[in-house]
Design an enzyme around this catalytic site. Structure first.
Site, PDB file in Angstrom:
ATOM      1  N   ALA A 445       0.825  -1.652   0.144  1.00 44.12           N
ATOM      2  CA  ALA A 445      -0.037  -0.233  -0.022  1.00 44.12           C
ATOM      3  C   ALA A 445       1.078   1.115   0.196  1.00 44.12           C
ATOM      4  O   ALA A 445       1.794   1.621   1.244  1.00 44.12           O
ATOM      5  CB  ALA A 445      -0.936  -0.322   1.307  1.00 44.12           C
ATOM      6  N   GLU A 446       1.018   1.902  -1.382  1.00 43.08           N
ATOM      7  CA  GLU A 446       2.567   2.987  -1.225  1.00 43.08           C
ATOM      8  C   GLU A 446       1.704   4.081  -0.312  1.00 43.08           C
ATOM      9  O   GLU A 446       2.885   4.828   0.311  1.00 43.08           O
ATOM     10  CB  GLU A 446       1.848   2.632  -2.394  1.00 43.08           C
ATOM     11  CG  GLU A 446       2.653   2.504  -3.741  1.00 43.08           C
ATOM     12  CD  GLU A 446       2.422   0.909  -3.891  1.00 43.08           C
ATOM     13  OE1 GLU A 446       2.355   0.427  -4.667  1.00 43.08           O
ATOM     14  OE2 GLU A 446       0.679   1.225  -4.161  1.00 43.08           O
ATOM     15  N   PHE A 469       8.251   0.337  -6.694  1.00 42.62           N
ATOM     16  CA  PHE A 469       8.724   0.730  -8.459  1.00 42.62           C
ATOM     17  C   PHE A 469       8.038   2.618  -8.476  1.00 42.62           C
ATOM     18  O   PHE A 469       7.227   2.091  -8.161  1.00 42.62           O
ATOM     19  CB  PHE A 469       8.770  -0.065  -9.740  1.00 42.62           C
ATOM     20  CG  PHE A 469       9.133  -0.862  -9.512  1.00 42.62           C
ATOM     21  CD1 PHE A 469      10.391  -1.334 -10.528  1.00 42.62           C
ATOM     22  CD2 PHE A 469       8.884  -2.265  -8.746  1.00 42.62           C
ATOM     23  CE1 PHE A 469      10.444  -2.649 -11.066  1.00 42.62           C
ATOM     24  CE2 PHE A 469       8.903  -3.598  -8.789  1.00 42.62           C
ATOM     25  CZ  PHE A 469      10.203  -3.571 -10.446  1.00 42.62           C
ATOM     26  N   ASP A 471       6.997   2.860 -11.007  1.00 40.73           N
ATOM     27  CA  ASP A 471       5.368   3.082 -11.831  1.00 40.73           C
ATOM     28  C   ASP A 471       3.658   2.533 -11.477  1.00 40.73           C
ATOM     29  O   ASP A 471       2.996   3.272 -11.292  1.00 40.73           O
ATOM     30  CB  ASP A 471       5.487   2.157 -12.780  1.00 40.73           C
ATOM     31  CG  ASP A 471       7.037   1.968 -13.919  1.00 40.73           C
ATOM     32  OD1 ASP A 471       7.128   2.219 -14.423  1.00 40.73           O
ATOM     33  OD2 ASP A 471       7.456   1.425 -12.797  1.00 40.73           O
ATOM     34  N   PRO A 475      -0.723   5.635  -5.904  1.00 42.68           N
ATOM     35  CA  PRO A 475      -1.309   5.530  -4.593  1.00 42.68           C
ATOM     36  C   PRO A 475      -0.869   7.018  -3.607  1.00 42.68           C
ATOM     37  O   PRO A 475      -1.263   7.032  -3.347  1.00 42.68           O
ATOM     38  CB  PRO A 475      -2.259   4.539  -4.418  1.00 42.68           C
ATOM     39  CG  PRO A 475      -1.938   3.521  -5.976  1.00 42.68           C
ATOM     40  CD  PRO A 475      -0.132   4.380  -6.235  1.00 42.68           C
ATOM     41  N   HIS A 516       7.082  -0.630 -15.618  1.00 38.57           N
ATOM     42  CA  HIS A 516       7.928  -1.280 -14.909  1.00 38.57           C
ATOM     43  C   HIS A 516       9.698  -0.385 -15.260  1.00 38.57           C
ATOM     44  O   HIS A 516      10.913  -0.595 -15.405  1.00 38.57           O
ATOM     45  CB  HIS A 516       8.940  -2.145 -14.498  1.00 38.57           C
ATOM     46  CG  HIS A 516       7.740  -3.538 -14.273  1.00 38.57           C
ATOM     47  ND1 HIS A 516       6.383  -3.699 -14.415  1.00 38.57           N
ATOM     48  CD2 HIS A 516       7.855  -4.365 -12.510  1.00 38.57           C
ATOM     49  CE1 HIS A 516       6.383  -4.586 -13.456  1.00 38.57           C
ATOM     50  NE2 HIS A 516       7.147  -4.893 -12.603  1.00 38.57           N
TER      51      HIS A 516
END
Length: 716
Positions: A445-446, A469, A471, A475, A516
């Site tokens: 969970a970023e 990453f 990418d 969030p 990626h």
């Protein structure tokens, strides 16, 4: 003297001992003071509304209907020990905690001395350093994750005391965080609950459910119309639901809830049913979506009227005394408003203060130290790992967390397995050396990773977190943009957020494809308050990461994946105190005919293109590796362009609206008189990066593309 049979009889005032016995230890004076604070909050709201209609303030949002539960809570928390992450309806809590009506009204009029933000934020965006009331943003729900991070930081300090932070921590402290029923629709609320329960963190959630998120009723926000029903199965979470318009009931329920949190058993969600008898703000008109019948029912539940009636019915105050108290509160607010209106407004140039730390300047010579080389050469991964190890040994405030960054999550297995230490091995071995309290894996969970880092940084720790990453960082962008980057400026320097977010970035990895191989650094350099760094060599990575950790600002530390293990950029270990200042470019090679301004993976490609240009065409190329993208070294760029009179900006991100566009534009704007040719840009196609290597090579800038641009510019 007897007034006769028809004269009103004043009720007898109930003795304090009897009052305290009946009302959970609250004496008469406590209850009278609670009413005074509730009324004070209401009167400040009413005065702000009047001032807004007179065009003397610029915005108003009220806390009407929430006063009872908030004053009850204030009587149970400990200002200066507990930590507060309130939201905009929490005027009564903030008043009862120790701010004044005058201080709140200074925010309304935009006075320079406003202690919450120095007039930089709207009113009702609370903040008071001495009371541990953390500066609040406007974003719905973003406060939940920093609150959990602050609680986890407190748990760490409880287990591992740090002398320099002793005054910021109490053994049984709790972290309070609040939101309306609408805020529970945000994903960050749910992520925070998950993390709080995983760590059994001492967090008190207060959900002030007035059944409306502006015009959207709770049954359209929350499945089943009840957040407490949805969260009851979270392990270690104690849930209590009650009438938040009833001061006595609120006090009793919150007293029990706080006892649970202070005992160390885990977090609490207190679901208080309140009302909102005024519109959401003065920009809203609730009559457009609430019926007259509904508004009339809400008015009956008004906590001010109920508390007043309670004091009379229980014989705690007589009508004349209540009227005298109410006149006194009204006069206090009028005087506070008049005083606030007379206060000086901010100076025009004060906007520039506190975007970055005023005490630590990472661009200064203090961060310029020479390397002391030892040992064999190492890759960028090796030297990043060495820097983290050095800094963790030096500073117990540093904690590392993120996805897969630990060697193992189940620490009992450390002796049985080699350990992971990040998908690129940058954090390998750090948990084994420094323990799971300082190096640990988060859920996937970023937003949680960055949001919890905010809370830990506010507590004086130094989080160095990893997003796996670039990418997948999006969030977390809400936290980065609206919490991390703004914290120091919006609090007028009262709070800082010094943390490091390490992020693998970029392409040139065969098979990386859309998710990626992404760049996007310009989205972070666009944010005032955020430092952005992108090294191209192992040595620079080591020195710049150490600067990032030791500086006092939040840093996005971008690590190009393609460069992690390249042999051409290896370096011996430069020593535990090697640092490179931010904003200082590296002259990769000197030249006289053309300047290439670049960074990241384009540095080596520029070197190869320059070698070809010199060997085949006799063109002398100067190459500047920016290394630091925000700030960047404009002086070095200017000096080089004035010398060579031609410039090529090479970057990996997409050409349109990319980072290099700003550099090229500024060169054209400020150095036009020195140019003998137009500024050229080499960048990726305006496309996503493809999986097939043929397409990837066509999309990303190559050495031959740079060489072609050199030849064109040289012949202009």
């Amino acid at each position: 003297m007897d007034g006769g049979p028809n004269s009103p009889v004043e009720p007898a005032i109930r003795p304090d001992a009897e009052t305290a016995e009946r009302f959970h230890g609250l004496a008469r004076d406590d209850l009278v003071e609670a009413y005074r604070l509730m009324l004070l909050s209401r009167k400040v709201d009413d005065r702000e509304i009047q001032l807004k209609r007179q065009n003397k303030v610029f915005f108003q949002i009220n806390g009407v209907g929430h006063e009872a539960v908030l004053v009850a809570l204030a009587k149970l928390l400990r200002p200066g020990e507990d930590w507060y992450f309130p939201y905009y309806r929490d005027r009564a809590l903030v008043l009862a905690t120790g701010t004044t009506a005058f201080e709140q009204l200074m925010a309304s009029v935009g006075a320079a001395a406003d202690p919450a933000s120095g007039s930089r934020q709207m009113p009702s965006h609370w903040g008071q350093k001495k009371l541990n009331i953390v500066s609040q943003s406007s974003c719905v729900g973003t406060q939940f994750l920093p609150a959990v991070g602050a609680a986890i930081a407190g748990q760490y300090l409880n287990r591992s005391p740090i002398e320099s932070l002793a005054d910021t921590f109490a053994a049984d402290e709790i972290v309070f965080v609040s939101g309306g029923d609408g805020s529970t629709s945000e994903g960050e609320f749910w992520e925070s609950l998950n993390n709080a329960c995983l760590h059994k963190s001492p967090v008190l959630y207060l959900i002030e459910d007035n059944r409306y998120a502006i015009s959207v009723p709770v049954e359209r926000q929350t499945a089943g119309g009840s957040i407490s029903r949805l969260v009851r199965n979270f392990p270690s979470l104690f849930v209590t639901e009650f009438d938040g318009c009833d001061f006595i009931e609120s006090y009793k329920r919150l007293r029990d809830a706080i006892a649970y949190v202070r005992s160390g058993r885990g977090p609490v969600l207190a679901h208080a049913h309140v009302v909102r008898p005024y519109s959401h703000s003065l920009s809203d008109d609730e009559r457009l979506y609430k019926t007259e019948e509904e508004r009339a029912e809400e008015a009956k539940l008004d906590p001010i009227l109920r508390m007043r009636k309670f004091l009379l019915d229980e014989g705690l105050m007589a009508e004349p005394d209540l009227e005298a108290l109410e006149r006194s509160v009204h006069a206090e607010v009028v005087e506070a408003a008049d005083q606030a209106l007379s206060m000086q407004r901010p100076e025009k140039q004060s906007w520039s203060r506190h975007i970055y730390s005023s005490s630590v300047d990472p661009t200064s010579s203090a961060f310029h130290t020479e390397p002391v080389f030892t040992g064999k050469e190492g890759t960028m991964v090796d030297l990043l790992n060495a820097c983290l190890r050095d800094e963790m040994a030096r500073d117990p405030r540093i904690m590392i967390f993120g996805q897969d960054v630990a060697d193992v999550s189940r620490e009992e297995n450390l002796g049985k397995v080699k350990g992971k230490g990040g998908v690129f091995k940058v954090t390998f071995g750090l948990q084994r050396e420094f323990g799971g309290a300082r190096v640990w894996n988060t859920p996937l969970a970023e937003a949680s990773i960055v949001g919890m880092a905010v809370g830990a940084a506010l507590r004086g720790l130094k989080p160095v977190v990893e997003i796996q990453f670039l990418d997948y960082i999006w969030p977390a962008f809400m936290q980065l943009r609206n919490e991390v980057a703004t914290m120091r400026w919006r609090s007028n320097g009262a709070f800082g957020c010094p943390l490091v977010v390490r992020v693998p970035i970029g392409g040139y990895l065969t098979g990386g494809a859309i998710y990626h191989s992404q760049s996007g650094e310009v989205l972070f350099t666009h944010l005032p308050g955020l430092r952005v760094v992108m090294p191209s060599t192992a040595l620079d990575a080591n020195g710049l990461l150490r600067t990032a950790i030791r500086c006092d600002d939040p840093v996005m530390f971008l690590e190009h994946k393609h460069l992690y293990r390249q042999t051409y950029n290896k370096s011996p270990y430069p020593g535990p105190d090697f640092m490179i200042p931010f904003g200082k470019a590296r002259t990769v090679q000197s030249g006289t005919d053309l300047t290439i301004v670049t960074y990241g993976a384009l540095v080596n490609r520029s070197i190869r293109a320059a070698q070809k240009a010199e060997q085949q065409d006799g063109i002398s190329i100067e190459i500047l590796d920016l290394r630091s993208l925000s700030p960047y070294d404009w002086e070095a760029i200017s000096a080089s362009v004035e010398k060579t009179n031609r410039v090529l900006v090479a970057y990996e991100d997409t050409r349109s609206f990319g980072y290099g566009a700003e550099i090229a534009s500024r060169i054209s704007d400020e150095l036009f008189d020195f140019l003998d040719a137009p500024v050229r840009r080499i960048a990726a196609r305006d496309s996503w990066v493809a999986y097939n290597p043929i397409l990837e090579n066509a999309i990303l800038p190559q050495t031959d593309d740079i060489y072609a641009a050199i030849a064109e510019l040289a012949g202009y």
